[in-house]
Design a protein around this motif. Structure first.
Motif, PDB file in Angstrom:
ATOM      1  N   ARG A   1       1.829   9.476  -5.801  1.00 21.28           N
ATOM      2  CA  ARG A   1       2.398  10.817  -5.605  1.00 21.28           C
ATOM      3  C   ARG A   1       3.404  11.143  -6.713  1.00 21.28           C
ATOM      4  NH1 ARG A   1       2.919   8.596  -0.192  1.00 21.28           N
ATOM      5  NH2 ARG A   1       1.132   9.251   1.079  1.00 21.28           N
TER       6      ARG A   1
ATOM      7  N   ALA B   1      -7.509   7.635  -0.370  1.00 18.08           N
ATOM      8  CA  ALA B   1      -6.289   6.929   0.038  1.00 18.08           C
ATOM      9  C   ALA B   1      -5.168   7.913   0.355  1.00 18.08           C
ATOM     10  CB  ALA B   1      -5.852   5.971  -1.067  1.00 18.08           C
ATOM     11  N   LEU B   2      -5.049   8.972  -0.444  1.00 22.31           N
ATOM     12  CA  LEU B   2      -4.021   9.974  -0.180  1.00 22.31           C
ATOM     13  C   LEU B   2      -4.313  10.719   1.123  1.00 22.31           C
ATOM     14  CD1 LEU B   2      -3.398  11.427  -3.750  1.00 22.31           C
ATOM     15  CD2 LEU B   2      -1.841  10.013  -2.397  1.00 22.31           C
TER      16      LEU B   2
ATOM     17  N   ASP C   1      -1.561   9.475   8.184  1.00 16.00           N
ATOM     18  CA  ASP C   1      -0.545   8.558   8.709  1.00 16.00           C
ATOM     19  C   ASP C   1       0.776   9.297   8.907  1.00 16.00           C
ATOM     20  OD1 ASP C   1      -2.315   6.437   8.715  1.00 16.00           O
ATOM     21  OD2 ASP C   1      -1.610   5.606   6.806  1.00 16.00           O
ATOM     22  N   GLN C   2       1.153  10.097   7.895  1.00 17.64           N
ATOM     23  CA  GLN C   2       2.403  10.851   7.990  1.00 17.64           C
ATOM     24  C   GLN C   2       2.341  11.885   9.111  1.00 17.64           C
ATOM     25  OE1 GLN C   2       4.146  12.198   4.100  1.00 17.64           O
ATOM     26  NE2 GLN C   2       2.395  11.133   3.230  1.00 17.64           N
TER      27      GLN C   2
ATOM     28  N   LEU D   1       0.870   4.220  -2.827  1.00 19.14           N
ATOM     29  CA  LEU D   1       0.685   5.642  -2.540  1.00 19.14           C
ATOM     30  C   LEU D   1       1.891   6.459  -2.996  1.00 19.14           C
ATOM     31  CD1 LEU D   1      -1.018   5.574   0.973  1.00 19.14           C
ATOM     32  CD2 LEU D   1      -2.077   6.021  -1.237  1.00 19.14           C
ATOM     33  N   ASP D   2       3.098   5.929  -2.794  1.00 23.25           N
ATOM     34  CA  ASP D   2       4.302   6.619  -3.270  1.00 23.25           C
ATOM     35  C   ASP D   2       4.273   6.758  -4.789  1.00 23.25           C
ATOM     36  OD1 ASP D   2       5.309   6.916  -0.734  1.00 23.25           O
ATOM     37  OD2 ASP D   2       6.656   5.181  -0.842  1.00 23.25           O
TER      38      ASP D   2
ATOM     39  N   ARG E   1       0.838  -1.208   0.000  1.00 25.16           N
ATOM     40  CA  ARG E   1       0.000   0.000   0.000  1.00 25.16           C
ATOM     41  C   ARG E   1       0.868   1.252   0.000  1.00 25.16           C
ATOM     42  NH1 ARG E   1      -5.215   1.662   1.150  1.00 25.16           N
ATOM     43  NH2 ARG E   1      -5.361   3.699   2.156  1.00 25.16           N
ATOM     44  N   ARG E   2       1.940   1.258   0.781  1.00 29.64           N
ATOM     45  CA  ARG E   2       2.847   2.407   0.790  1.00 29.64           C
ATOM     46  C   ARG E   2       3.467   2.615  -0.583  1.00 29.64           C
ATOM     47  NH1 ARG E   2       4.099   0.709   6.123  1.00 29.64           N
ATOM     48  NH2 ARG E   2       5.849  -0.555   5.387  1.00 29.64           N
TER      49      ARG E   2
ATOM     50  N   GLY F   1      -3.176   8.479   3.821  1.00 36.61           N
ATOM     51  CA  GLY F   1      -1.719   8.495   3.863  1.00 36.61           C
ATOM     52  C   GLY F   1      -1.183   9.776   4.482  1.00 36.61           C
TER      53      GLY F   1
END
Length: 208
Positions: free
Chosen positions: A25, A65-66, A72-73, A21-22, A17-18, A69
């Motif tokens: 971006r 999702a972003l 989370d950050q 998302l990366d 998942r990371r 994320g």
């Protein structure tokens, strides 16, 4: 053994998942005005398109999702700081936006267009920090800290939209967000702490 295998699967799932998302971006940085397809995201993340659908969902779920994320950050950042300090919450949130300006601006516009409603956000963190300040005597006991946090958040959202539109730069975005917070804290300050909470306003004289 079964528990260990389950934990390993969850870690691998989180890692994929990371990566997704990366990759999203990265694609937004390449083409800020586009919405990446699941196939392009999958190719960039080196996963199968079905994995993107399984872990993120259809295309319209990208902004959701972003958002998750982003939170989370933010929570990771606050975990290493004093998350009970309202200035840390506001400052860390603003800095997270400006650290990746291309993605942040497109992400915010995507949130608006999709009508996304967040199930968690910086307001939750700010409410907690305000309540902590009242519990430790910095703010008056009669203050509704949830309402105070909401007022600050509204001002910060206004500054965010000005920044997204390119009307103010990174420094002014941060200055306006902290100014709104300092005004609220000074207005709600308990007598023993009023001078200290007024000090940032006296030294800065306002945000332009």
């Amino acid at each position: 053994m079964r528990t260990t295998e389950g934990g390993l699967r969850e870690r691998h799932k989180a890692q994929r998942r990371r990566r997704i998302l990366d990759a999203t971006r990265e694609l937004l940085r390449d083409e800020p005005e586009s919405v990446p397809s699941a196939e392009r995201i999958a190719e960039r993340a080196a996963v199968a398109p079905a994995t993107v659908y399984n872990l993120i969902g259809p295309r319209e779920k990208i902004w959701e999702a972003l958002a998750a994320g982003f939170m989370d950050q933010l929570e990771d950042r606050l975990a290493g700081l004093d998350a009970d300090d309202p200035r840390e919450v506001v400052g860390s949130t603003v800095r997270l936006f400006v650290d990746d300006p291309v993605v942040s601006r497109r992400m915010v516009r995507g949130w608006e267009e999709s009508g996304l409603v967040f199930d968690r956000g910086p307001l939750v963190q700010l409410r907690g920090a305000m309540a902590h300040a009242r519990a430790h005597g910095l703010l008056r006991e009669d203050i509704d800290t949830d309402a105070l946090a909401a007022v600050v958040a509204t001002s910060c959202v206004g500054a965010l939209h000005q920044w997204v539109a390119g009307l103010i730069d990174d420094g002014r975005f941060l200055a306006r967000a902290l100014f709104a917070l300092d005004v609220a804290l000074a207005a709600a300050a308990a007598d023993p702490h009023r001078d200290r909470l007024l000090a940032p306003l006296r030294t800065r004289g306002g945000a332009r």
